[in-house]
Design a protein around this motif. Structure first.
Motif, PDB file in Angstrom:
ATOM      1  N   THR A  65     -10.171  19.627  -1.751  1.00 48.56           N
ATOM      2  CA  THR A  65      -9.951  19.082  -3.090  1.00 48.56           C
ATOM      3  C   THR A  65      -9.126  17.811  -2.958  1.00 48.56           C
ATOM      4  O   THR A  65      -8.152  17.755  -2.203  1.00 48.56           O
ATOM      5  N   PHE A  66      -9.535  16.805  -3.701  1.00 50.88           N
ATOM      6  CA  PHE A  66      -9.008  15.447  -3.499  1.00 50.88           C
ATOM      7  C   PHE A  66      -8.761  14.827  -4.863  1.00 50.88           C
ATOM      8  O   PHE A  66      -9.669  14.752  -5.691  1.00 50.88           O
ATOM      9  N   LEU A  67      -7.530  14.405  -5.094  1.00 48.49           N
ATOM     10  CA  LEU A  67      -7.198  13.742  -6.364  1.00 48.49           C
ATOM     11  C   LEU A  67      -6.853  12.288  -6.105  1.00 48.49           C
ATOM     12  O   LEU A  67      -5.970  11.984  -5.300  1.00 48.49           O
ATOM     13  N   GLU A  68      -7.556  11.394  -6.806  1.00 50.09           N
ATOM     14  CA  GLU A  68      -7.115   9.997  -6.825  1.00 50.09           C
ATOM     15  C   GLU A  68      -6.420   9.789  -8.168  1.00 50.09           C
ATOM     16  O   GLU A  68      -7.067   9.718  -9.219  1.00 50.09           O
ATOM     17  N   LEU A  69      -5.105   9.708  -8.117  1.00 55.06           N
ATOM     18  CA  LEU A  69      -4.302   9.576  -9.340  1.00 55.06           C
ATOM     19  C   LEU A  69      -4.227   8.092  -9.713  1.00 55.06           C
ATOM     20  O   LEU A  69      -3.602   7.303  -9.018  1.00 55.06           O
ATOM     21  N   GLY A  70      -4.903   7.723 -10.788  1.00 60.17           N
ATOM     22  CA  GLY A  70      -5.011   6.298 -11.161  1.00 60.17           C
ATOM     23  C   GLY A  70      -6.134   5.670 -10.359  1.00 60.17           C
ATOM     24  O   GLY A  70      -5.915   4.883  -9.451  1.00 60.17           O
ATOM     25  N   CYS A  71      -7.371   6.009 -10.733  1.00 62.41           N
ATOM     26  CA  CYS A  71      -8.521   5.709  -9.855  1.00 62.41           C
ATOM     27  C   CYS A  71      -9.065   4.292  -9.984  1.00 62.41           C
ATOM     28  O   CYS A  71      -9.788   3.822  -9.108  1.00 62.41           O
ATOM     29  N   GLY A  72      -8.753   3.589 -11.071  1.00 66.48           N
ATOM     30  CA  GLY A  72      -9.300   2.241 -11.245  1.00 66.48           C
ATOM     31  C   GLY A  72     -10.814   2.252 -11.118  1.00 66.48           C
ATOM     32  O   GLY A  72     -11.501   3.056 -11.742  1.00 66.48           O
ATOM     33  N   CYS A  73     -11.350   1.375 -10.278  1.00 62.62           N
ATOM     34  CA  CYS A  73     -12.820   1.294 -10.135  1.00 62.62           C
ATOM     35  C   CYS A  73     -13.394   2.527  -9.441  1.00 62.62           C
ATOM     36  O   CYS A  73     -14.609   2.745  -9.484  1.00 62.62           O
ATOM     37  N   GLY A  74     -12.538   3.292  -8.758  1.00 66.01           N
ATOM     38  CA  GLY A  74     -12.971   4.581  -8.211  1.00 66.01           C
ATOM     39  C   GLY A  74     -13.651   4.529  -6.858  1.00 66.01           C
ATOM     40  O   GLY A  74     -14.182   5.542  -6.388  1.00 66.01           O
ATOM     41  N   ILE A  75     -13.575   3.401  -6.174  1.00 69.03           N
ATOM     42  CA  ILE A  75     -14.283   3.330  -4.882  1.00 69.03           C
ATOM     43  C   ILE A  75     -13.649   4.276  -3.850  1.00 69.03           C
ATOM     44  O   ILE A  75     -14.345   4.803  -2.979  1.00 69.03           O
ATOM     45  N   VAL A  76     -12.357   4.536  -3.987  1.00 68.36           N
ATOM     46  CA  VAL A  76     -11.701   5.485  -3.071  1.00 68.36           C
ATOM     47  C   VAL A  76     -12.244   6.896  -3.355  1.00 68.36           C
ATOM     48  O   VAL A  76     -12.600   7.641  -2.425  1.00 68.36           O
ATOM     49  N   ASN A 133      -2.369   4.766  -5.433  1.00 68.72           N
ATOM     50  CA  ASN A 133      -2.140   3.320  -5.275  1.00 68.72           C
ATOM     51  C   ASN A 133      -1.480   2.882  -6.582  1.00 68.72           C
ATOM     52  O   ASN A 133      -2.161   2.584  -7.559  1.00 68.72           O
ATOM     53  N   PRO A 134      -0.149   2.902  -6.634  1.00 69.75           N
ATOM     54  CA  PRO A 134       0.533   2.778  -7.935  1.00 69.75           C
ATOM     55  C   PRO A 134       0.741   1.329  -8.379  1.00 69.75           C
ATOM     56  O   PRO A 134       0.746   0.402  -7.565  1.00 69.75           O
ATOM     57  N   PRO A 135       0.966   1.155  -9.688  1.00 72.24           N
ATOM     58  CA  PRO A 135       1.455  -0.145 -10.149  1.00 72.24           C
ATOM     59  C   PRO A 135       2.918  -0.247  -9.723  1.00 72.24           C
ATOM     60  O   PRO A 135       3.622   0.752  -9.755  1.00 72.24           O
ATOM     61  N   TYR A 136       3.386  -1.425  -9.307  1.00 70.13           N
ATOM     62  CA  TYR A 136       4.781  -1.439  -8.840  1.00 70.13           C
ATOM     63  C   TYR A 136       5.635  -2.625  -9.275  1.00 70.13           C
ATOM     64  O   TYR A 136       6.794  -2.709  -8.899  1.00 70.13           O
ATOM     65  N   LEU A 179       1.974   1.308  -0.583  1.00 65.46           N
ATOM     66  CA  LEU A 179       2.903   0.346  -1.179  1.00 65.46           C
ATOM     67  C   LEU A 179       2.944  -0.891  -0.292  1.00 65.46           C
ATOM     68  O   LEU A 179       2.464  -0.849   0.844  1.00 65.46           O
ATOM     69  N   SER A 180       3.525  -1.955  -0.815  1.00 66.15           N
ATOM     70  CA  SER A 180       3.579  -3.188  -0.045  1.00 66.15           C
ATOM     71  C   SER A 180       5.029  -3.622   0.109  1.00 66.15           C
ATOM     72  O   SER A 180       5.900  -3.194  -0.653  1.00 66.15           O
ATOM     73  N   GLU A 181       5.270  -4.488   1.081  1.00 67.38           N
ATOM     74  CA  GLU A 181       6.625  -5.017   1.241  1.00 67.38           C
ATOM     75  C   GLU A 181       7.024  -5.850   0.025  1.00 67.38           C
ATOM     76  O   GLU A 181       8.185  -6.195  -0.142  1.00 67.38           O
ATOM     77  N   ASP A 182       6.041  -6.157  -0.806  1.00 68.10           N
ATOM     78  CA  ASP A 182       6.245  -6.958  -2.009  1.00 68.10           C
ATOM     79  C   ASP A 182       6.904  -6.160  -3.133  1.00 68.10           C
ATOM     80  O   ASP A 182       7.192  -6.694  -4.198  1.00 68.10           O
ATOM     81  N   CYS A 183       7.103  -4.866  -2.921  1.00 67.31           N
ATOM     82  CA  CYS A 183       7.680  -4.073  -4.014  1.00 67.31           C
ATOM     83  C   CYS A 183       9.067  -3.550  -3.643  1.00 67.31           C
ATOM     84  O   CYS A 183       9.488  -3.662  -2.495  1.00 67.31           O
ATOM     85  N   ALA A 184       9.740  -2.988  -4.614  1.00 66.71           N
ATOM     86  CA  ALA A 184      11.107  -2.511  -4.402  1.00 66.71           C
ATOM     87  C   ALA A 184      11.059  -1.158  -3.694  1.00 66.71           C
ATOM     88  O   ALA A 184      11.322  -0.105  -4.295  1.00 66.71           O
ATOM     89  N   LEU A 185      10.741  -1.203  -2.413  1.00 65.35           N
ATOM     90  CA  LEU A 185      10.549   0.041  -1.648  1.00 65.35           C
ATOM     91  C   LEU A 185      11.763   0.964  -1.720  1.00 65.35           C
ATOM     92  O   LEU A 185      11.618   2.173  -1.922  1.00 65.35           O
ATOM     93  N   GLU A 186      12.953   0.359  -1.555  1.00 67.88           N
ATOM     94  CA  GLU A 186      14.161   1.201  -1.518  1.00 67.88           C
ATOM     95  C   GLU A 186      14.388   1.904  -2.852  1.00 67.88           C
ATOM     96  O   GLU A 186      14.762   3.079  -2.892  1.00 67.88           O
ATOM     97  N   LYS A 187      14.145   1.162  -3.916  1.00 68.55           N
ATOM     98  CA  LYS A 187      14.332   1.734  -5.257  1.00 68.55           C
ATOM     99  C   LYS A 187      13.337   2.907  -5.469  1.00 68.55           C
ATOM    100  O   LYS A 187      13.707   3.974  -5.967  1.00 68.55           O
TER     101      LYS A 187
END
Ligand SMILES: C[S@@+](CC[C@H](N)C(=O)[O-])C[C@H]1O[C@@H](n2cnc3c(N)ncnc32)[C@H](O)[C@@H]1O
Length: 220
Positions: A65-76, A133-136, A179-187
């Motif tokens: 069982t596989f959940l894509e939470l926030g699937c957008g276009c859904g290719i994943v 793959n969250p909004p950040y 996540l990317s280094e572009d986001c507030a990873l520590e937070k």
């Protein structure tokens, strides 16, 4: 300097892609094609979606069982279903969900597609795999499409996510977030920790100068 450039570049990327995405656009990757509608997260110029597709490709998913939470276009989700996973794809963007109904059919896979604000409509369900793959960017979304990018000024998305996630975490299941280094990873890690969850980096990938990480999330 690099940090400042990234802060400038990312809103630019968002603007450029929203201009491009005024029309539905076809996106193909790894042998799968989907139509990406206006307001849906664009996987074209960003890297996270493609990294996730590559990440799940070698994993044995048959019957899982596989959940894509926030699937957008859904290719994943479609990629996982092609590998035999029993897939649930959720989002709060109805346009994304309606398009995924069609995209799933075109790609000849069966998906359970449902509207859910985080885990709100997923009570009592168990998933072997949860992929996020969250909004950040810490701004308040002003439209449904902006929820693909902005997590709220006070990181509300992550506050709510990590409040709910422990109920969907077992000793056996696997939860991954890109996540990317572009986001507030520590937070973001601190919010997880406050809720008894820890991040372990299991993949680091540099694409066009930007480091992306996949974290495995587990209970402390
Ligand atoms: C960065 S996009 C990723 C989309 C897709 N998973 C991918 O990898 O291409 C984030 C997605 O999360 C969705 N989202 C944002 N807030 C959400 C929430 N509270 N509950 C469910 N989905 C949400 C957005 O609508 C968007 O589709």
């Amino acid at each position: 300097m690099k940090f400042i450039l990234k802060r400038i570049f990312s809103p630019f990327l968002k603007k450029a892609s929203s201009l491009y995405l005024r029309k539905p656009r076809n996106f193909s990757y790894n042998g799968i094609s989907v139509m990406v509608m206006p307001s849906v997260f664009p996987p074209f110029m960003t890297h996270s979606t493609k990294i996730l597709v590559d990440f799940i490709t070698p994993i044995e998913l048959s019957g899982k069982t596989f959940l894509e939470l926030g699937c957008g276009c859904g290719i994943v989700s479609i990629s996982a279903a092609k590998k035999g996973a029993i897939v649930t794809a959720t989002d709060i963007n109805e346009t994304a969900l309606t398009a995924l109904e069609k995209n799933g059919g075109i790609n000849d896979v069966k998906l359970d597609i449902l509207y859910s604000d985080l885990f709100q409509n997923l009570h009592e369900r168990y998933y072997d795999f949860i992929i996020i793959n969250p909004p950040y960017y810490p701004r308040n979304p002003k439209s449904i499409g902006e929820n693909a990018w902005f997590c709220g000024e006070d990181f509300n998305y992550f506050e709510n996510l990590f409040l709910q996630l422990p109920q969907f975490t077992t000793l056996d299941n696997q939860i991954y977030m890109i996540l990317s280094e572009d986001c507030a990873l520590e937070k973001i890690e601190a919010i997880a920790l406050k809720n008894g969850m820890v991040f372990n980096s299991i993949l680091e990938k540099k694409v066009v100068g930007e480091k992306n990480y996949i974290f495995k999330i587990a209970r402390l």
